[in-house]
Scaffold this active site. Sequence first.
Site, PDB file in Angstrom:
ATOM      1  N   HIS A  74       0.870  -1.191  -0.040  1.00 51.87           N
ATOM      2  CA  HIS A  74      -0.101  -0.143  -0.127  1.00 51.87           C
ATOM      3  C   HIS A  74       0.736   1.162   0.127  1.00 51.87           C
ATOM      4  CE1 HIS A  74      -4.280  -1.645   1.415  1.00 51.87           C
ATOM      5  NE2 HIS A  74      -3.580  -2.370   0.716  1.00 51.87           N
ATOM      6  N   TYR A 203      -9.180   5.811   7.365  1.00 58.63           N
ATOM      7  CA  TYR A 203      -9.341   6.416   8.884  1.00 58.63           C
ATOM      8  C   TYR A 203     -10.371   7.603   8.900  1.00 58.63           C
ATOM      9  CZ  TYR A 203      -5.011   3.668   9.949  1.00 58.63           C
ATOM     10  OH  TYR A 203      -4.132   2.568  10.150  1.00 58.63           O
ATOM     11  N   PRO A 295      -4.169   0.712  18.833  1.00 62.61           N
ATOM     12  CA  PRO A 295      -3.614   0.327  17.400  1.00 62.61           C
ATOM     13  C   PRO A 295      -3.993   1.167  16.248  1.00 62.61           C
ATOM     14  CG  PRO A 295      -5.678  -0.543  18.241  1.00 62.61           C
ATOM     15  CD  PRO A 295      -5.239   0.285  19.435  1.00 62.61           C
ATOM     16  N   LYS A 299       1.014   0.438  15.063  1.00 65.52           N
ATOM     17  CA  LYS A 299       2.784   0.239  15.441  1.00 65.52           C
ATOM     18  C   LYS A 299       3.087  -1.015  16.158  1.00 65.52           C
ATOM     19  CE  LYS A 299       4.559   3.668  13.126  1.00 65.52           C
ATOM     20  NZ  LYS A 299       4.158   2.885  11.996  1.00 65.52           N
ATOM     21  N   TYR A 387       3.889   6.908   9.949  1.00 64.85           N
ATOM     22  CA  TYR A 387       3.073   5.607   9.597  1.00 64.85           C
ATOM     23  C   TYR A 387       3.856   4.553   8.724  1.00 64.85           C
ATOM     24  CZ  TYR A 387      -1.157   3.128   8.399  1.00 64.85           C
ATOM     25  OH  TYR A 387      -2.047   2.132   8.425  1.00 64.85           O
TER      26      TYR A 387
HETATM   27  P1  RFL Z   1       1.936 -11.008  21.885  1.00 62.05           P
HETATM   28  O1  RFL Z   1       1.556 -11.207  20.510  1.00 62.05           O
HETATM   29  O2  RFL Z   1       0.986 -10.763  22.906  1.00 62.05           O
HETATM   30  O3  RFL Z   1       2.681 -12.564  22.262  1.00 62.05           O
HETATM   31  C1  RFL Z   1       2.845 -12.966  23.593  1.00 62.05           C
HETATM   32  C2  RFL Z   1       2.945 -14.365  23.718  1.00 62.05           C
HETATM   33  O4  RFL Z   1       3.422 -14.811  25.061  1.00 62.05           O
HETATM   34  C3  RFL Z   1       2.530 -15.707  25.506  1.00 62.05           C
HETATM   35  N1  RFL Z   1       2.569 -15.970  26.802  1.00 62.05           N
HETATM   36  C4  RFL Z   1       3.129 -16.737  27.671  1.00 62.05           C
HETATM   37  N2  RFL Z   1       3.895 -17.836  27.290  1.00 62.05           N
HETATM   38  C5  RFL Z   1       4.522 -18.695  28.276  1.00 62.05           C
HETATM   39  N3  RFL Z   1       4.255 -18.368  29.663  1.00 62.05           N
HETATM   40  C6  RFL Z   1       3.580 -17.225  30.213  1.00 62.05           C
HETATM   41  N4  RFL Z   1       3.432 -17.062  31.468  1.00 62.05           N
HETATM   42  C7  RFL Z   1       3.142 -16.415  29.017  1.00 62.05           C
HETATM   43  N5  RFL Z   1       2.279 -15.265  29.033  1.00 62.05           N
HETATM   44  C8  RFL Z   1       2.260 -14.820  27.794  1.00 62.05           C
HETATM   45  C9  RFL Z   1       1.043 -15.464  24.949  1.00 62.05           C
HETATM   46  O5  RFL Z   1       0.384 -16.613  24.802  1.00 62.05           O
HETATM   47  C10 RFL Z   1       1.633 -14.933  23.520  1.00 62.05           C
HETATM   48  O6  RFL Z   1       1.431 -15.951  22.424  1.00 62.05           O
HETATM   49  O7  RFL Z   1       3.225 -10.185  22.101  1.00 62.05           O
HETATM   50  P2  RFL Z   1       4.250  -9.868  20.774  1.00 62.05           P
HETATM   51  O8  RFL Z   1       4.983 -11.056  20.585  1.00 62.05           O
HETATM   52  O9  RFL Z   1       4.988  -8.808  21.677  1.00 62.05           O
HETATM   53  O10 RFL Z   1       3.554  -8.943  19.653  1.00 62.05           O
HETATM   54  C11 RFL Z   1       2.974  -7.683  19.794  1.00 62.05           C
HETATM   55  C12 RFL Z   1       1.842  -7.866  18.730  1.00 62.05           C
HETATM   56  O11 RFL Z   1       1.093  -8.746  19.030  1.00 62.05           O
HETATM   57  C13 RFL Z   1       1.017  -6.224  19.090  1.00 62.05           C
HETATM   58  O12 RFL Z   1       1.740  -5.460  19.372  1.00 62.05           O
HETATM   59  C14 RFL Z   1       0.193  -6.247  17.866  1.00 62.05           C
HETATM   60  O13 RFL Z   1      -1.026  -6.898  17.630  1.00 62.05           O
HETATM   61  C15 RFL Z   1      -0.503  -4.909  18.109  1.00 62.05           C
HETATM   62  N6  RFL Z   1      -1.359  -4.422  16.952  1.00 62.05           N
HETATM   63  C16 RFL Z   1      -1.025  -3.851  15.762  1.00 62.05           C
HETATM   64  N7  RFL Z   1       0.327  -3.890  15.352  1.00 62.05           N
HETATM   65  C17 RFL Z   1       0.511  -3.228  14.375  1.00 62.05           C
HETATM   66  O14 RFL Z   1       1.761  -3.099  14.284  1.00 62.05           O
HETATM   67  N8  RFL Z   1      -0.137  -2.980  13.088  1.00 62.05           N
HETATM   68  C18 RFL Z   1      -1.651  -2.985  13.323  1.00 62.05           C
HETATM   69  O15 RFL Z   1      -2.050  -2.979  12.391  1.00 62.05           O
HETATM   70  C19 RFL Z   1      -2.067  -3.416  14.823  1.00 62.05           C
HETATM   71  N9  RFL Z   1      -3.270  -3.989  14.859  1.00 62.05           N
HETATM   72  C20 RFL Z   1      -2.931  -4.814  17.117  1.00 62.05           C
HETATM   73  C21 RFL Z   1      -3.824  -4.291  15.913  1.00 62.05           C
HETATM   74  C22 RFL Z   1      -3.468  -5.127  18.211  1.00 62.05           C
HETATM   75  C23 RFL Z   1      -4.726  -5.387  18.320  1.00 62.05           C
HETATM   76  N10 RFL Z   1      -5.318  -5.872  19.768  1.00 62.05           N
HETATM   77  C24 RFL Z   1      -5.916  -6.880  19.578  1.00 62.05           C
HETATM   78  C25 RFL Z   1      -4.615  -5.383  20.687  1.00 62.05           C
HETATM   79  C26 RFL Z   1      -4.979  -4.495  15.954  1.00 62.05           C
HETATM   80  C27 RFL Z   1      -5.456  -5.203  17.159  1.00 62.05           C
HETATM   81  C28 RFL Z   1      -7.138  -5.219  17.286  1.00 62.05           C
HETATM   82  C1  PHB Z   2      -6.011  -3.913  11.148  1.00 62.31           C
HETATM   83  O1  PHB Z   2      -5.927  -4.137   9.608  1.00 62.31           O
HETATM   84  O2  PHB Z   2      -6.253  -4.811  11.807  1.00 62.31           O
HETATM   85  C2  PHB Z   2      -5.359  -2.800  11.343  1.00 62.31           C
HETATM   86  C3  PHB Z   2      -5.101  -1.873  10.379  1.00 62.31           C
HETATM   87  C4  PHB Z   2      -4.660  -0.544  10.674  1.00 62.31           C
HETATM   88  C5  PHB Z   2      -4.714  -0.329  12.011  1.00 62.31           C
HETATM   89  C6  PHB Z   2      -5.070  -1.062  12.931  1.00 62.31           C
HETATM   90  C7  PHB Z   2      -5.555  -2.233  12.909  1.00 62.31           C
HETATM   91  O3  PHB Z   2      -4.276   1.244  12.586  1.00 62.31           O
END
Ligand code: RFL
Ligand code: PHB
Length: 393
Positions: A74, A203, A295, A299, A387
Site C-alpha cells: 500500500h 481512517y 492500534p 505500530k 506511519y
Molecule cells: P503477543 O502477540 O501478545 O505474544 C505474547 C505471547 O506470549 C505468550 N505468553 C506466555 N507464554 C508462556 N508463559 C507465560 N506466562 C506467558 N504469558 C504470555 C502469549 O500466549 C503470547 O503468545 O506479543 P508480541 O509478540 O510482543 O507481539 C505484539 C503484537 O501482538 C501487538 O503489538 C500487535 O498485535 C498490536 N496491533 C497492531 N500492531 C501493528 O503493528 N499494526 C497493526 O495494524 C496492529 N493492529 C494490534 C492491531 C493489536 C490489536 N489488539 C488485539 C490489541 C489490532 C488489534 C485489534
Molecule cells: C488491521 O488491519 O487490523 C489494522 C490496520 C490498521 C490499524 C489497526 C489495525 O491502524
Amino acid sequence: MTTHTTVGIIGGGPAGLLLARLLHNSGVDCVVLESHDRAYVEQRQRAGILEQSTVDVLRAAGAGERLDREGLAHDGIELRFDRRAHRIDFPSLTGGRRVWVYAQTEVVKDLIALQLKDGPPLHFGAQVHAVEGADSDRPLVRYTHEAREQVLTCDYVVGCDGFHGVARSAVPDSVIRTYERIYPYSWLGILADVPPSCDELIYAHSPRGFALHSMRSPSVSRLYLQVPNGEDPADWPDERIWDELDARFAVDGDWTLARGPITAKSVLPMRSSVTEPMRYGRVLLAGDAAHIVPPTGAKGLNLAASDVTVLAQAFAHLKETGSAELLDSYSDTCLRRVWRAEHFSYFMTTTLHTDPAQSPFDTRLQLSQLDRIANSPHAAAELAENYAGLRIG
Ligand code: RFL
Ligand code: PHB
C-alpha cells in the site's frame, strides 16, 4: 527436569518467534516457551499493517516467501473527515517508503512453520510461572509443560510474553517504572467475507466517532468502530454494525460500503504503556511485554519486530566479539523508537476519536489539525513518515 540454553525466550507471539529465527540464523541457541497451543496462537486476530522495515527483516530472516506472494503493498491511506476524503501518499512524502497489508496471523504461521522445520525448540503449552536470578549469571525460568514442572537455566532470558506476561515481574519494583494512559473508548472489530470497498485503508473522523476500514485479502474486509468501554459485542447485531459504519464513513460523492457475512466480532480496549528500562541484569523485555500502543497508528507489531532485531544483533555481537556493549545499550536504543511510536499512536488516536467528555471546541481543534494535514505537505509528511516507519536505532 532441568535443561540449559543460551537465550530462553518466553512467549511465541511475533516477538518471540522472530527473535528465535534471527538467533538461529546467527548460530545462537535458544528455546521458546509458549503457554497456548499452536492453533490458538495462529488464529488470534490482531495486527494487519507491516512497515517496510518489518518486511525487510522478515525477508532477511527467510520468512518472506508467502508475504511476497500474498502481501498487499500500500502506497497510502485515506483520511476522511467533514464528509471529505484526502489521500496521504507515502512514497512521495517519505522518499519511497510504503507499507504492507499482511496479517499478524500469517506472519506467525510462517515463523512457526520455519521454526518447527529446522529451528531451535518451540514448546507449546509451556506455561512459565517464574523468572528468577535476573541479577545473577545464570537466570532461570520455571514452567509447566506436559503436566510436569520444568526448569530452564539460561545465559539470558528474553520476555516476549506480551502485556500480561510474567517476565516483567522479574525486575524489582525499585528499578522499573511504567508510564501509562488508558483511553475512554474501545474498538469493536469485525472480519467480513466481502471484498474491501477501498484500495487503501480509510481512517474516518465523524461526529458519531471513529471508524477504520482495513482488509485481510482481496476477499476479506477488517473494519473497526469506536465504541464505549465495556461494550458487549452481543449488543451489536450485524445490521447495526453496517448501519453505523455507513454513517461514519459518509462522504460527499460516490462511495458505498459493501456488506457481507460477519465472521468474527470482538471488543478491544485501548491503552498506551511503556516500561523502563527494557533490561534488568540478564532479563530483557521485548514487544508488548515492554510497551503497548493503541492500534490507531498500526505500530505494535512493528515495534516488536524492531526490538527483537536490535536484540538479535546484540546477541550476535556478543557471540562474535565477546562484548556485551550492544546488550548494554539495548534499552536506550529501543526506547527512542518506542517513545516516537507512542507519541504518533497517541496523536492518531486522540485526533481521530471522539472523547465522551470532548467539547465542541475540542472537535474544532481536531478538524483543524486534519485540515492542516490535508493541505500542507509538511504536515502530511510528518504523518506519512511516522506511519510508514522512521529510521531510528
Ligand atoms: P503477543 O502477540 O501478545 O505474544 C505474547 C505471547 O506470549 C505468550 N505468553 C506466555 N507464554 C508462556 N508463559 C507465560 N506466562 C506467558 N504469558 C504470555 C502469549 O500466549 C503470547 O503468545 O506479543 P508480541 O509478540 O510482543 O507481539 C505484539 C503484537 O501482538 C501487538 O503489538 C500487535 O498485535 C498490536 N496491533 C497492531 N500492531 C501493528 O503493528 N499494526 C497493526 O495494524 C496492529 N493492529 C494490534 C492491531 C493489536 C490489536 N489488539 C488485539 C490489541 C489490532 C488489534 C485489534
Ligand atoms: C488491521 O488491519 O487490523 C489494522 C490496520 C490498521 C490499524 C489497526 C489495525 O491502524
